[in-house]
Design an enzyme around this catalytic site. Structure first.
Site, PDB file in Angstrom:
ATOM      1  N   ASP A 171       0.723  -1.354  -0.007  1.00 28.45           N
ATOM      2  CA  ASP A 171      -0.080  -0.094   0.041  1.00 28.45           C
ATOM      3  C   ASP A 171       0.887   1.334  -0.060  1.00 28.45           C
ATOM      4  OD1 ASP A 171       0.441   0.922   2.713  1.00 28.45           O
ATOM      5  OD2 ASP A 171      -0.475  -0.867   3.239  1.00 28.45           O
ATOM      6  N   HIS A 209       8.333  -5.047  -1.532  1.00 27.63           N
ATOM      7  CA  HIS A 209       7.593  -5.973  -2.416  1.00 27.63           C
ATOM      8  C   HIS A 209       6.653  -5.328  -3.206  1.00 27.63           C
ATOM      9  CE1 HIS A 209       8.027  -8.670   1.605  1.00 27.63           C
ATOM     10  NE2 HIS A 209       8.906  -8.791   0.843  1.00 27.63           N
ATOM     11  N   GLY A 266       4.628  -4.583  13.346  1.00 30.81           N
ATOM     12  CA  GLY A 266       3.641  -5.274  12.548  1.00 30.81           C
ATOM     13  C   GLY A 266       3.976  -6.316  11.594  1.00 30.81           C
ATOM     14  N   SER A 293       5.924 -10.577  11.574  1.00 33.18           N
ATOM     15  CA  SER A 293       6.217 -11.677  12.312  1.00 33.18           C
ATOM     16  C   SER A 293       7.669 -12.160  12.120  1.00 33.18           C
ATOM     17  CB  SER A 293       5.320 -12.896  11.793  1.00 33.18           C
ATOM     18  OG  SER A 293       5.775 -12.831  10.458  1.00 33.18           O
TER      19      SER A 293
END
Length: 233
Positions: free
Chosen positions: A89, A104, A175, A177
Site C-alpha cells: 500500500d 514488495h 507489525g 512476524s
C-alpha cells in the site's frame, strides 16, 4: 541528526482497513496465494490476476493512513527517518513520509510483465483511473502487470534496505512476524548495541538480538515509542 529506520509489515496497515496477508481473515480474500501472487499464477491466468489487483487497488484508494503512519511522519522533525515497508500500500506516502523503500512492490503501480523493474514501463495509476483493462500492454509490448514482487521473485530493493539498516542509530520494527525472508533478515544488519524496538500485539521472536517489544497495535505502540524517544533525549 540521528538516523531512525522503520521496518513495517502488514500489521502497520490493519487499522486502516488493509488486512494482514497471513491472518485468519487475510488480504487474499479466499484466493490461494499461488493463483494471484506468483509468476506461475500470472502466466496461467493473467485475467484473474489483473482483476484481483484491480479489486485490491480500489480498496487501497479508499484507505487512509492511521495514527501510527502519522506518528512515523511526525518524527521527521527530530530524526532522519527512513521507512522500509513490506506492504504494497501507499499509506506511508499518504501520511507524508519522505523516504519510503518498498520491498514488495507498490499496488498503485503497474509495469511490464517481461521486465518488471524496467523503469521506462513502470507507471502510477491515478485513483480515478486505477483499473487495468484485461489485455492492456506495456510500452515494450508485453502485458501490463501489477508492480508487485510475486512470491519466488527476487526482491530488488533488499540491498538498499540492508544498507539503510546498517546505518541506523535506532531501528524500529512494526507489525511483522519476522517470518518472511529476505525482509526478516534485515534485523541482522543493525549495528550491535543500537536500540531496537518491536511493536506488535503478538509475541515475536527476534533471534539473537536484544529487542524491546511493545505489545500493542501500530497506533498505540507508536504513541508509546514516541514517548520513549522523548524521554531519552
Amino acid at each position: 541528526m540521528k538516523k531512525l529506520v522503520f521496518l513495517t509489515g502488514a500489521g502497520m496497515s490493519v487499522e486502516s482497513g488493509f488486512k494482514t496477508f497471513r491472518g485468519s481473515d487475510g488480504l487474499w480474500e479466499n484466493y490461494p496465494v499461488d493463483q494471484v501472487a506468483t509468476h506461475e499464477g500470472w502466466e496461467r491466468d493473467p485475467t484473474l490476476v489483473t482483476n484481483f489487483y484491480n479489486m485490491l487497488r480500489k480498496k487501497l484508494y479508499s484507505a487512509q493512513p492511521n495514527e501510527g503512519h502519522k506518528l512515523i511522519k511526525s518524527l521527521e522533525k527530530d530524526y532522519d527517518v527512513t521507512v522500509i515497508t513490506q506492504n504494497v500500500d501507499n499509506l506511508h506516502e499518504k501520511a507524508g513520509s519522505s523516504h519510503v523503500i518498498h520491498l514488495h512492490g507498490e499496488l498503485s503501480k503497474v509495469c511490464s510483465s517481461d521486465n518488471p523493474d524496467d523503469t521506462r514501463y513502470i507507471r502510477e495509476l491515478p485513483p480515478d483511473d486505477c483499473e487495468v483493462k484485461v489485455g492492456t500492454k506495456a510500452g515494450d509490448g508485453s502485458l501490463l502487470r501489477p508492480y508487485i514482487v510475486f512470491f519466488g521473485e527476487a526482491v530488488p530493493m533488499i540491498s538498499a534496505a540492508a544498507d539503510c539498516v546498517s546505518e541506523a542509530d535506532i531501528f524500529v520494527i512494526i507489525g511483522t512476524s519476522l517470518n518472511v525472508y529476505p525482509a526478516a533478515g534485515l534485523i541482522n544488519y543493525a549495528r550491535p548495541g543500537i536500540p531496537i524496538y518491536l511493536i506488535d500485539p503478538e509475541p515475536v521472536t527476534a533471534a539473537g538480538r536484544d529487542v524491546v517489544q511493545i505489545r500493542k497495535g501500530a497506533s498505540k505502540g507508536m504513541e508509546d515509542l514516541v514517548a520513549l524517544l522523548k524521554n531519552q533525549k
